[in-house]
Design a protein around this motif. Structure first.
Motif, PDB file in Angstrom:
ATOM      1  N   VAL A 283       0.838  -1.202   0.000  1.00  0.00           N
ATOM      2  CA  VAL A 283       0.000   0.000   0.000  1.00  0.00           C
ATOM      3  C   VAL A 283       0.873   1.252   0.000  1.00  0.00           C
ATOM      4  N   ALA A 284       1.925   1.258   0.810  1.00  0.00           N
ATOM      5  CA  ALA A 284       2.803   2.428   0.877  1.00  0.00           C
ATOM      6  C   ALA A 284       3.479   2.692  -0.462  1.00  0.00           C
ATOM      7  N   ALA A 285       3.881   1.646  -1.145  1.00  0.00           N
ATOM      8  CA  ALA A 285       4.549   1.820  -2.437  1.00  0.00           C
ATOM      9  C   ALA A 285       3.622   2.454  -3.461  1.00  0.00           C
ATOM     10  N   ALA A 286       2.330   2.153  -3.384  1.00  0.00           N
ATOM     11  CA  ALA A 286       1.373   2.748  -4.318  1.00  0.00           C
ATOM     12  C   ALA A 286       1.207   4.238  -4.059  1.00  0.00           C
ATOM     13  N   GLY A 287       1.312   4.652  -2.790  1.00  0.00           N
ATOM     14  CA  GLY A 287       1.313   6.068  -2.443  1.00  0.00           C
ATOM     15  C   GLY A 287       0.052   6.827  -2.800  1.00  0.00           C
ATOM     16  N   LEU A 288      -1.099   6.204  -2.673  1.00  0.00           N
ATOM     17  CA  LEU A 288      -2.354   6.844  -3.066  1.00  0.00           C
ATOM     18  C   LEU A 288      -3.037   7.526  -1.887  1.00  0.00           C
ATOM     19  N   PRO A 289      -3.619   8.712  -2.085  1.00  0.00           N
ATOM     20  CA  PRO A 289      -4.438   9.327  -1.035  1.00  0.00           C
ATOM     21  C   PRO A 289      -5.725   8.532  -0.819  1.00  0.00           C
ATOM     22  N   ASP A 290      -6.428   8.853   0.257  1.00  0.00           N
ATOM     23  CA  ASP A 290      -7.566   8.030   0.672  1.00  0.00           C
ATOM     24  C   ASP A 290      -8.570   7.763  -0.453  1.00  0.00           C
ATOM     25  N   ARG A 291      -9.047   8.803  -1.078  1.00  0.00           N
ATOM     26  CA  ARG A 291     -10.094   8.608  -2.082  1.00  0.00           C
ATOM     27  C   ARG A 291      -9.594   7.751  -3.239  1.00  0.00           C
ATOM     28  N   GLU A 292      -8.413   8.029  -3.730  1.00  0.00           N
ATOM     29  CA  GLU A 292      -7.886   7.250  -4.853  1.00  0.00           C
ATOM     30  C   GLU A 292      -7.642   5.809  -4.458  1.00  0.00           C
ATOM     31  N   LEU A 293      -7.215   5.568  -3.218  1.00  0.00           N
ATOM     32  CA  LEU A 293      -6.990   4.198  -2.764  1.00  0.00           C
ATOM     33  C   LEU A 293      -8.309   3.437  -2.675  1.00  0.00           C
ATOM     34  N   VAL A 294      -9.321   4.067  -2.087  1.00  0.00           N
ATOM     35  CA  VAL A 294     -10.636   3.427  -2.005  1.00  0.00           C
ATOM     36  C   VAL A 294     -11.164   3.122  -3.404  1.00  0.00           C
ATOM     37  N   GLU A 295     -10.994   4.031  -4.320  1.00  0.00           N
ATOM     38  CA  GLU A 295     -11.521   3.824  -5.662  1.00  0.00           C
ATOM     39  C   GLU A 295     -10.751   2.752  -6.424  1.00  0.00           C
ATOM     40  N   LEU A 296      -9.436   2.702  -6.238  1.00  0.00           N
ATOM     41  CA  LEU A 296      -8.663   1.631  -6.873  1.00  0.00           C
ATOM     42  C   LEU A 296      -9.079   0.269  -6.324  1.00  0.00           C
ATOM     43  N   VAL A 297      -9.143   0.159  -5.008  1.00  0.00           N
ATOM     44  CA  VAL A 297      -9.525  -1.112  -4.389  1.00  0.00           C
ATOM     45  C   VAL A 297     -10.956  -1.477  -4.771  1.00  0.00           C
ATOM     46  N   GLY A 298     -11.854  -0.482  -4.781  1.00  0.00           N
ATOM     47  CA  GLY A 298     -13.239  -0.757  -5.133  1.00  0.00           C
ATOM     48  C   GLY A 298     -13.387  -1.219  -6.571  1.00  0.00           C
ATOM     49  N   TRP A 299     -12.779  -0.498  -7.512  1.00  0.00           N
ATOM     50  CA  TRP A 299     -12.891  -0.891  -8.918  1.00  0.00           C
ATOM     51  C   TRP A 299     -12.300  -2.286  -9.139  1.00  0.00           C
ATOM     52  N   THR A 300     -11.130  -2.520  -8.573  1.00  0.00           N
ATOM     53  CA  THR A 300     -10.473  -3.818  -8.759  1.00  0.00           C
ATOM     54  C   THR A 300     -11.297  -4.937  -8.139  1.00  0.00           C
ATOM     55  N   SER A 301     -11.831  -4.705  -6.962  1.00  0.00           N
ATOM     56  CA  SER A 301     -12.629  -5.728  -6.273  1.00  0.00           C
ATOM     57  C   SER A 301     -13.894  -6.046  -7.056  1.00  0.00           C
ATOM     58  N   PHE A 302     -14.533  -5.027  -7.608  1.00  0.00           N
ATOM     59  CA  PHE A 302     -15.742  -5.252  -8.403  1.00  0.00           C
ATOM     60  C   PHE A 302     -15.408  -6.053  -9.662  1.00  0.00           C
ATOM     61  N   THR A 303     -14.316  -5.697 -10.320  1.00  0.00           N
ATOM     62  CA  THR A 303     -13.904  -6.395 -11.531  1.00  0.00           C
ATOM     63  C   THR A 303     -13.569  -7.850 -11.233  1.00  0.00           C
ATOM     64  N   ALA A 304     -12.858  -8.079 -10.129  1.00  0.00           N
ATOM     65  CA  ALA A 304     -12.497  -9.442  -9.741  1.00  0.00           C
ATOM     66  C   ALA A 304     -13.726 -10.241  -9.320  1.00  0.00           C
ATOM     67  N   ALA A 305     -14.672  -9.592  -8.639  1.00  0.00           N
ATOM     68  CA  ALA A 305     -15.893 -10.279  -8.216  1.00  0.00           C
ATOM     69  C   ALA A 305     -16.694 -10.751  -9.419  1.00  0.00           C
ATOM     70  N   ALA A 306     -16.767  -9.908 -10.448  1.00  0.00           N
ATOM     71  CA  ALA A 306     -17.491 -10.299 -11.655  1.00  0.00           C
ATOM     72  C   ALA A 306     -16.857 -11.542 -12.280  1.00  0.00           C
ATOM     73  N   ARG A 307     -15.532 -11.580 -12.317  1.00  0.00           N
ATOM     74  CA  ARG A 307     -14.846 -12.748 -12.871  1.00  0.00           C
ATOM     75  C   ARG A 307     -15.037 -13.967 -11.971  1.00  0.00           C
ATOM     76  N   ALA A 308     -14.924 -13.782 -10.665  1.00  0.00           N
ATOM     77  CA  ALA A 308     -15.047 -14.905  -9.730  1.00  0.00           C
ATOM     78  C   ALA A 308     -16.417 -15.556  -9.834  1.00  0.00           C
ATOM     79  N   VAL A 309     -17.466 -14.750  -9.931  1.00  0.00           N
ATOM     80  CA  VAL A 309     -18.817 -15.292 -10.037  1.00  0.00           C
ATOM     81  C   VAL A 309     -19.001 -16.051 -11.351  1.00  0.00           C
ATOM     82  N   SER A 310     -18.332 -15.593 -12.389  1.00  0.00           N
ATOM     83  CA  SER A 310     -18.483 -16.255 -13.686  1.00  0.00           C
ATOM     84  C   SER A 310     -17.810 -17.624 -13.732  1.00  0.00           C
ATOM     85  N   VAL A 311     -16.771 -17.818 -12.886  1.00  0.00           N
ATOM     86  CA  VAL A 311     -16.047 -19.093 -12.947  1.00  0.00           C
ATOM     87  C   VAL A 311     -16.352 -20.019 -11.777  1.00  0.00           C
TER      88      VAL A 311
END
Length: 317
Positions: A283-311
Motif C-alpha cells: 500500500v505504501a509503495a502505491a502512495g495513493l491518497p484516501d479517495r484514490e486508494l478506495v476507488e482503486l480497491v473498489g474498482w479492482t474488487s468489483f472487476t475481480a468479483a465479476a470474474r469470480a462469479v463467472s467461474v
C-alpha cells in the motif's frame, strides 16, 4: 436498530480501519450521510466494511446498494441461505473478518451448526447447488458477487476480526455474545429502496436476468465503478490478467506479481487475485491518497468479483 450506546460504539469501530480515514458519522454530509443513515436503519449498524468506502461517496453508495439488494432485501430465498453463501464465499477468499461476522448472523438465525462447520472448514449444504428458480439463483449469485467484492475490501482496510484490537482475549467471547445480539438480521426490508442512490446503469448482468431489482442494482453499481478515474494501465493489466484466471488463489508467495514494475498495478493485481497478501509495504509503495486508494480497491474488487462469479461463485466451499 441497536440501542443508542451500542450504536455509538459501533460507529466508533470504523476508527479501526487501515490506510484510510473513514468519514465519522457525526461529520457525514450529503450522500455519505444518506448512506450511513440507511445502513443503520436496514442493516442495524454502521458496518465498517461499508463505512470504509466513505472517502469516495459514489463507491460507498455502490457498496451499500449491492449489499442491501443482495443480502438484506426480502426475496424468494431465506436470509439464512444468503448468510450461508456469504460465509462460504468469505471462507474461500480467506476473509476471517467476514466469516466471523456472518457466522454470528447465522447463530442469531438459529443456524449455529452451519456457522461452526464453515468456520472449521467442514462442508455444509450449498444453497446454490441443485434446482433453483431463476429469481432464487439470481438472489444467491448476487450475494456471492457482493462478498467476493467485500472480502477484498475488508482484507485491505480492516483486521481479521470485527472486534476492536483493544478487546483482551479474556473478554472476546463475551464481546462476541453482545455483538451477536445486534447482528440479528433486520426484517421487512423492501427490495429496491436503495436504487435511488445511484444513476441508472446499462442492465447487462446476464446472471440476474429475471430479477429486475437485482439486475438494476448491480448495473447501477457497475456504472459507478466504471466512471471512476482508475488509470488506464491498471484497467488494461487487470482485465488481461483476469481474463484467463479460474478464481484459484495464487498461493502464499507474492512472486507472481513481481514482473510488474508499476506499484499501483501490483497493488491492484494482489487485491484482485490474493487480497490476503496485501500489506503495509504494498500500500505504501502505491502512495495513493484516501479517495484514490478506495476507488482503486473498489474498482479492482468489483472487476475481480465479476470474474469470480463467472467461474466459481462459491470457490472454497
Amino acid at each position: 436498530m441497536a440501542p443508542a450506546l451500542v450504536r455509538l460504539a459501533l460507529r466508533r469501530a470504523v476508527r479501526e480501519a487501515r490506510y484510510v480515514r473513514p468519514v465519522p458519522f457525526g461529520r457525514a454530509t450529503g450522500l455519505v450521510r444518506d448512506v450511513y443513515r440507511r445502513l443503520e436503519r436496514d442493516f442495524g449498524m454502521l458496518a465498517p466494511p461499508v463505512a470504509v468506502h466513505s472517502p469516495s461517496p459514489a463507491v460507498l453508495a455502490a457498496s451499500w446498494v449491492m449489499l442491501r439488494e443482495s443480502l438484506v432485501a426480502a426475496g424468494e430465498t431465506s436470509r439464512a441461505d444468503r448468510e450461508i453463501v456469504a460465509t462460504l464465499v468469505s471462507r474461500g477468499n480467506s476473509c476471517p473478518y467476514c466469516v466471523e461476522v456472518h457466522g454470528m448472523a447465522l447463530d442469531s438465525l438459529g443456524r449455529s451448526s452451519e456457522a461452526t462447520a464453515i468456520a472449521e472448514g467442514r462442508p455444509v449444504a450449498d444453497p446454490l447447488a441443485g434446482p433453483l428458480s431463476p429469481v432464487a439463483r439470481s438472489e444467491l449469485t448476487a450475494v456471492a458477487f457482493t462478498f467476493h467484492y467485500l472480502n477484498r475490501v475488508v482484507s485491505v482496510f480492516l483486521g481479521p476480526s470485527p472486534l476492536p484490537s483493544s478487546v483482551p482475549d479474556s473478554a472476546r467471547a463475551r464481546a462476541k455474545a453482545v455483538l451477536r445480539r445486534f447482528l440479528r438480521p433486520v426484517t421487512g426490508a423492501s427490495p429496491g429502496e436503495s436504487l435511488d442512490l445511484l444513476p441508472v446503469g446499462s442492465r447487462d448482468f446476464g446472471w440476474a436476468a429475471g430479477n429486475p431489482v437485482v439486475e438494476d442494482a448491480f448495473s447501477r453499481a457497475a456504472a459507478a465503478f466504471g466512471a471512476l478515474a482508475v488509470p488506464s494501465v491498471v484497467r488494461e493489466v487487470v482485465a488481461r490478467e483476469l481474463s484467463t484466471w479460474d478464481g484459484s488463489p495464487p498461493g502464499l508467495s507474492r512472486s507472481w506479481v513481481d514482473a510488474f514494475d508499476d506499484p499501483v498495478v501490483r497493488l491492484a493485481l494482489v487485491v484482485a487475485k490474493a487480497p490476503y497478501q496485501v500489506d503495509d509495504a504494498l500500500v505504501a509503495a502505491a502512495g495513493l491518497p484516501d479517495r484514490e486508494l478506495v476507488e482503486l480497491v473498489g474498482w479492482t474488487s468489483f472487476t475481480a468479483a465479476a470474474r469470480a462469479v463467472s467461474v466459481a461463485p462459491l470457490r472454497g466451499r
